[in-house]
Design a protein around this motif. Structure first.
Motif, short mmCIF file in Angstrom:
data_model
loop_
_atom_site.label_atom_id
_atom_site.label_comp_id
_atom_site.label_asym_id
_atom_site.label_seq_id
_atom_site.Cartn_x
_atom_site.Cartn_y
_atom_site.Cartn_z
N GLY A 186 38.90 37.67 8.19
CA GLY A 186 38.26 39.02 7.00
C GLY A 186 37.55 38.13 5.88
O GLY A 186 36.49 36.90 5.77
N GLY A 187 37.62 38.28 4.20
CA GLY A 187 37.13 37.89 2.89
C GLY A 187 35.41 38.27 3.02
O GLY A 187 35.46 37.67 2.41
N MET A 188 35.21 39.30 3.80
CA MET A 188 33.29 39.79 3.91
C MET A 188 34.00 41.45 2.22
O MET A 188 35.15 41.66 3.14
CB MET A 188 32.68 40.27 5.00
N ASP A 189 32.91 41.44 2.36
CA ASP A 189 32.47 43.12 1.80
C ASP A 189 31.89 43.91 2.72
O ASP A 189 31.83 45.14 1.94
CB ASP A 189 32.14 42.06 0.18
N ALA A 190 31.46 43.28 3.12
CA ALA A 190 30.45 44.66 4.18
C ALA A 190 29.88 43.90 4.85
O ALA A 190 29.71 42.85 5.32
CB ALA A 190 29.48 45.31 3.40
N VAL A 191 29.09 44.30 6.48
CA VAL A 191 29.18 43.47 7.22
C VAL A 191 28.06 44.76 7.56
O VAL A 191 27.73 45.44 7.90
CB VAL A 191 30.36 43.75 8.64
N VAL A 192 26.83 43.58 8.40
CA VAL A 192 25.94 43.99 9.51
C VAL A 192 25.90 43.54 11.11
O VAL A 192 25.69 43.00 11.15
CB VAL A 192 24.67 43.87 8.72
N LEU A 193 25.84 44.78 11.69
CA LEU A 193 26.23 44.48 13.08
C LEU A 193 25.31 45.17 13.59
O LEU A 193 25.11 46.29 14.18
CB LEU A 193 27.52 45.27 13.42
N ASP A 194 24.42 43.94 15.02
CA ASP A 194 24.33 44.60 16.33
C ASP A 194 24.77 45.66 17.38
O ASP A 194 25.84 45.32 17.08
CB ASP A 194 23.84 42.98 17.34
N CYS A 195 23.98 46.28 17.41
CA CYS A 195 25.08 46.74 18.41
C CYS A 195 25.11 46.57 19.66
O CYS A 195 26.13 46.34 20.30
CB CYS A 195 23.69 47.92 18.87
N ASN A 196 24.26 45.47 20.45
CA ASN A 196 24.75 44.77 21.72
C ASN A 196 24.24 43.23 21.53
O ASN A 196 23.53 42.65 20.33
CB ASN A 196 23.45 45.10 22.45
#
Length: 226
Positions: A45-55
């Motif tokens: 936790g503790g995040m405000d947004a996430v950039v996430l790779d698909c693979n």
């Protein structure tokens, strides 16, 4: 309090580049390079947004989003090396907030993340029973009556409401509420703040029903009926 961006990306150079770019914009960043590391990062936790790779090595970004959406509405921008509309449709159906294909413009990605953060801030009203926290206005209420909270108490209450029913360790709370501002505090400071917050949100602070102590570990916010 710094806004924290999570970056879950297996390409080390890209991961470090994104961390540096967001850091130059004044954001704090945390990162992971595998499915397992990403899973642990999201659980922390503790995040405000996430950039996430698909693979990701060891699993799919889609699976991470699916698990995340069981407990959180954290904004997610998904990256993919593929251009299939099916991937985008699948991601959006799972609750991804935005979607970009590689290669991408760094400036555009940063603008989209800022847009997600702004949208969340403008619409963020947390509710638990008769307790509400309007993050955009910095106001908390109980049964419609405004609670007189310090800035620290408000941030702590909001963090509890963002993670209902979940054990939040003392370390998590100290790092999230105080350490991001560069202030050193100890567990006694946390205990005093918890005690003051209980006086304001509990019906009987001596026998708290909302902010439950998990002895030796931390605290848990217990949802209450209105």
């Amino acid at each position: 309090m710094l806004v924290k961006i999570g970056i879950i990306e297996d390409d080390e150079a890209l991961r470090e580049g994104l961390s540096m770019a967001f850091g130059l914009e004044g954001y704090d960043t945390v990162s992971a390079g595998t499915f397992r590391e990403g899973e642990m990062l999201l659980k922390s936790g503790g995040m405000d947004a996430v950039v996430l790779d698909c693979n990701l090595p060891g699993g799919s970004g889609f699976d991470l989003v699916k698990k995340l959406r069981e407990t959180s509405d954290l904004p997610v921008l998904m990256l993919t090396a593929r251009t299939s509309e099916l991937d985008e449709v699948k991601g959006l159906e799972l609750g991804v907030d935005d979607f970009m294909s590689k290669p991408f413009s760094l400036a555009v990605l940063q603008a989209r993340v800022r847009k997600m953060l702004k949208k969340r801030e403008e619409s963020a009203v947390l509710v638990s029973g008769d307790i509400t926290v309007d993050l955009s206005r910095g106001v908390a209420c109980k049964a419609g009556a405004k609670l007189e909270l310090s800035g620290t108490e408000l941030r702590l209450l909001a963090y509890f409401l963002e993670h209902p029913g979940r054990l939040l360790t003392k370390r998590q709370l100290l790092e999230r509420i105080w350490d991001e501002e560069g202030n050193y505090v100890d567990e006694n400071t946390l205990a005093v703040t918890i005690r003051r917050l209980r006086v304001k949100v509990e019906t009987d602070p001596g026998h708290p029903e909302r902010i439950r102590t998990v002895h030796g570990q931390g605290y848990r916010w217990q949802e209450m009926d209105r």
